[in-house]
Design an enzyme around this catalytic site. Structure first.
Site, PDB file in Angstrom:
ATOM      1  N   LYS A 112      -6.876   3.222   2.231  1.00  0.00           N
ATOM      2  CA  LYS A 112      -7.876   3.495   0.959  1.00  0.00           C
ATOM      3  C   LYS A 112      -7.967   2.090   0.224  1.00  0.00           C
ATOM      4  O   LYS A 112      -8.372   1.242  -0.314  1.00  0.00           O
ATOM      5  CB  LYS A 112      -6.655   4.142  -0.665  1.00  0.00           C
ATOM      6  CG  LYS A 112      -6.814   3.718  -1.969  1.00  0.00           C
ATOM      7  CD  LYS A 112      -6.259   4.493  -2.878  1.00  0.00           C
ATOM      8  CE  LYS A 112      -5.578   4.036  -3.601  1.00  0.00           C
ATOM      9  NZ  LYS A 112      -6.251   2.387  -4.851  1.00  0.00           N
ATOM     10  N   ASN A 113      -6.901   0.771   0.198  1.00  0.00           N
ATOM     11  CA  ASN A 113      -6.818  -0.218  -0.821  1.00  0.00           C
ATOM     12  C   ASN A 113      -7.587  -1.668   0.266  1.00  0.00           C
ATOM     13  O   ASN A 113      -7.545  -2.840  -0.027  1.00  0.00           O
ATOM     14  CB  ASN A 113      -5.545  -0.890  -1.153  1.00  0.00           C
ATOM     15  CG  ASN A 113      -5.353  -0.195  -2.399  1.00  0.00           C
ATOM     16  OD1 ASN A 113      -6.004   0.472  -2.552  1.00  0.00           O
ATOM     17  ND2 ASN A 113      -3.800  -0.770  -2.582  1.00  0.00           N
ATOM     18  N   ARG A 173      -5.710  10.613  -4.893  1.00  0.00           N
ATOM     19  CA  ARG A 173      -6.244   9.521  -5.322  1.00  0.00           C
ATOM     20  C   ARG A 173      -5.783   8.486  -3.945  1.00  0.00           C
ATOM     21  O   ARG A 173      -6.930   7.547  -3.251  1.00  0.00           O
ATOM     22  CB  ARG A 173      -5.969   8.300  -6.671  1.00  0.00           C
ATOM     23  CG  ARG A 173      -5.901   8.997  -7.164  1.00  0.00           C
ATOM     24  CD  ARG A 173      -5.844   7.937  -8.881  1.00  0.00           C
ATOM     25  NE  ARG A 173      -6.510   6.835  -8.223  1.00  0.00           N
ATOM     26  CZ  ARG A 173      -6.687   5.961  -8.954  1.00  0.00           C
ATOM     27  NH1 ARG A 173      -6.402   5.714 -10.488  1.00  0.00           N
ATOM     28  NH2 ARG A 173      -7.516   5.167  -9.302  1.00  0.00           N
ATOM     29  N   ARG A 196      -3.544  -4.537 -16.736  1.00  0.00           N
ATOM     30  CA  ARG A 196      -4.720  -5.504 -15.010  1.00  0.00           C
ATOM     31  C   ARG A 196      -6.074  -5.576 -16.031  1.00  0.00           C
ATOM     32  O   ARG A 196      -7.434  -5.539 -15.413  1.00  0.00           O
ATOM     33  CB  ARG A 196      -4.746  -3.567 -14.899  1.00  0.00           C
ATOM     34  CG  ARG A 196      -3.509  -3.471 -14.143  1.00  0.00           C
ATOM     35  CD  ARG A 196      -3.334  -1.987 -13.395  1.00  0.00           C
ATOM     36  NE  ARG A 196      -4.059  -2.712 -11.838  1.00  0.00           N
ATOM     37  CZ  ARG A 196      -4.718  -1.572 -10.935  1.00  0.00           C
ATOM     38  NH1 ARG A 196      -4.143  -1.076 -11.155  1.00  0.00           N
ATOM     39  NH2 ARG A 196      -4.866  -2.068  -9.907  1.00  0.00           N
ATOM     40  N   CYS A 227      -4.081   0.364 -17.197  1.00  0.00           N
ATOM     41  CA  CYS A 227      -4.646   1.710 -16.465  1.00  0.00           C
ATOM     42  C   CYS A 227      -2.416   2.035 -16.868  1.00  0.00           C
ATOM     43  O   CYS A 227      -1.700   1.667 -17.985  1.00  0.00           O
ATOM     44  CB  CYS A 227      -4.420   2.069 -14.690  1.00  0.00           C
ATOM     45  SG  CYS A 227      -3.438   0.739 -14.283  1.00  0.00           S
ATOM     46  N   ASP A 245       3.387  -1.772  -4.520  1.00  0.00           N
ATOM     47  CA  ASP A 245       3.022  -0.585  -4.553  1.00  0.00           C
ATOM     48  C   ASP A 245       4.108   0.613  -3.626  1.00  0.00           C
ATOM     49  O   ASP A 245       4.139   1.991  -3.392  1.00  0.00           O
ATOM     50  CB  ASP A 245       1.678  -0.517  -3.403  1.00  0.00           C
ATOM     51  CG  ASP A 245       1.105  -0.566  -3.938  1.00  0.00           C
ATOM     52  OD1 ASP A 245      -0.312  -0.754  -3.922  1.00  0.00           O
ATOM     53  OD2 ASP A 245       0.347  -1.080  -5.334  1.00  0.00           O
TER      54      ASP A 245
END
Ligand code: EPZ
Length: 427
Positions: A22-23, A405, A121, A116, A311
């Site tokens: 994803k990143n 997500r 952030r 968030c 993460d």
């Protein structure tokens, strides 16, 4: 809204294929904005965040077509330079369009993402860097307006903190700036290397790949991209931790073991048997002989790559709730990344938070008890999945849109490993 129902206590076995990262996919998709033409990105995961990013690109005028895991993007005609709040508030990675839009169109208007669950952030380093390259910034009504009357000009930019998306934004902008840009204290995550490779393939001139000092010699034009998204190291780490937490043994394939140096070391220190090939990692147990499997308590401290990834912090904590000793988890990247602790308490975990550290007193393997819990953010929710898989009894995880997500085909992949898991409507 849907919830995930897990009947835990079943050891996971078998092999799971890892999807594209994803990143990595998000910055690569943003980089196609740098130049008109038809781009092709392969191994793009089909996730809520990548679908949101496609919607954002289409809002800007890009035409998209997905066939399997290959995404074609036609960026010939851009009709807008604005990323609206209703898209950005659901996915803060939308800020990644700032750099390419300013570089290509001389302007960008992006809603400030807002905080968030895991922290404030801010994006001050992104804005500082783009201003150093010659853009002027105006903040109003929750939007950041960037303008640059002439081409961006290369500069030396120093990041106080090695920001991942900040490095990516400035890499993209500097690729089309006049002269040379140096990014000091740049992030070194593998996703940055994937972006450097894509930009280089488009004709960018970049030195220092994989280091904290990136040198970009701007060029006038770039060619459309044809490149592949790297495997998702966080997805791979999540499944490895799930297999171990259930007392099972198994493999993750189509991954990059060299992208998970810290996690594999921590698993070995905990007493897990870890073997690797070029694209597969297998975890199992060294039979302890003292009857049953035992996990040693291992401390982690999250750091920028190649340190232990933030993460994978919540997921490792879920594993450590079952160790035969205790450990300390120290979160240094985000200020509020212990949202999973209160939910793990509901399953019987013994964890005490003290500022940015959490002390975990292990319960031994199978020590958790299933319970209804709530997902709060993407990685906290995957921590609850790991806990539910290892716990005795039933666990219901609500608000699983967080999970969708970042984890492609989660139920299918877990079921293939022998888990008893399904989705239900929350009512
Ligand atoms: C990226 O976020 C990832 N997201 C995050 O993954 C990941 O947790 C994070 O990097 C750290 O590895 C994507 O790549 C899309 P940072 P990013 O800028 O770039 C501070 C997930 O679960 N900072 O590296 O937003 C910041 O507050 C997500 O997939 C500033 O102060 O993170 C944080 O404390 C969650 N000012 C630290 O730096 C800035 O301008 C590192 O943040 C930028 C960052």
């Amino acid at each position: 809204m849907e919830k995930l129902v897990i009947h835990g206590g079943r050891p996971l076995h078998g092999e799971v294929k890892i999807s594209g990262a994803k990143n990595a996919a998000l910055p690569l998709m943003a980089a196609t904005l740098l130049t008109p033409g038809k781009h092709r990105l392969r191994n793009v995961p089909n996730l809520r965040d990548t679908r949101t990013f496609i919607r954002l690109l289409e809002y800007l005028g890009v035409k998209s077509e997905r066939v399997g895991d290959t995404l074609s993007l036609d960026t010939t005609n851009l009709s807008s330079a604005e990323a609206p709040y209703d898209l950005v508030k659901t996915m803060r990675a939308s800020v990644l369009v700032l750099g390419p839009l300013v570089a290509r169109l001389g302007q960008a208007r992006v809603s400030l993402p807002g905080g968030c669950a895991i922290g404030a952030r801010p994006i001050d380093f992104h804005i500082m860097g783009l201003e150093r390259l010659g853009a002027t910034c105006h903040l109003e009504g929750g939007y950041v307006d960037l303008k640059c009357e002439r081409a961006l000009r290369g500069e030396v930019i120093y990041f106080d903190i090695p920001t991942v998306t900040g490095t990516e934004n400035l890499l993209m902008a500097a690729s089309l700036a006049e002269g040379t840009t140096v990014l000091k204290n740049a992030a070194k995550e593998p996703e940055i290397g994937n972006l450097v490779d894509m930009l280089t393939g488009m004709g960018a001139k970049i030195e220092g790949r994989g280091t904290d000092s990136l040198i970009i010699h701007g060029v006038k034009h770039l060619q459309p991209a044809d490149c592949e998204v790297i495997p998702d190291r966080i997805e791979a780490g999540t499944y490895l931790l799930a297999i171990v937490a259930t007392g099972g043994s198994g493999s993750v394939s189509h991954c990059r073991p060299d992208h998970l140096p810290s996690l594999l070391e921590k698993l070995r220190l905990a007493g897990v048997n870890v073997t690797e090939t070029r694209d597969t990692i297998t975890v199992g147990w060294n039979e302890t002989g003292e009857g049953g499997k035992q996990l040693k308590g291992v401390n982690i401290k999250t750091m920028p790559y190649p340190g232990y990834p933030t993460d994978l912090q919540a997921q490792f904590m879920a594993l450590m709730t079952q160790c035969s000793g205790s450990c300390v988890v120290n979160e240094t990247i985000f200020e509020n990344r212990f949202m999973h602790v209160a939910e793990l308490h509901r399953m019987g975990a013994n964890i005490k938070i003290d500022g940015h550290s959490a002390r975990v007193e292990g319960l031994g393997m199978g020590g958790l008890k299933g319970a209804p819990v709530m997902a709060t953010d993407l990685r906290a929710s995957s921590s609850l999945v790991i806990a539910g898989l290892s716990a005795s009894g039933r666990t219901d995880i609500s608000r699983i849109y967080h999970l969708e997500r970042g984890y492609e085909n989660l139920v299918d992949k877990l079921t293939k490993l022998g888990a008893k898991v399904w989705k239900e409507d929350e009512q």
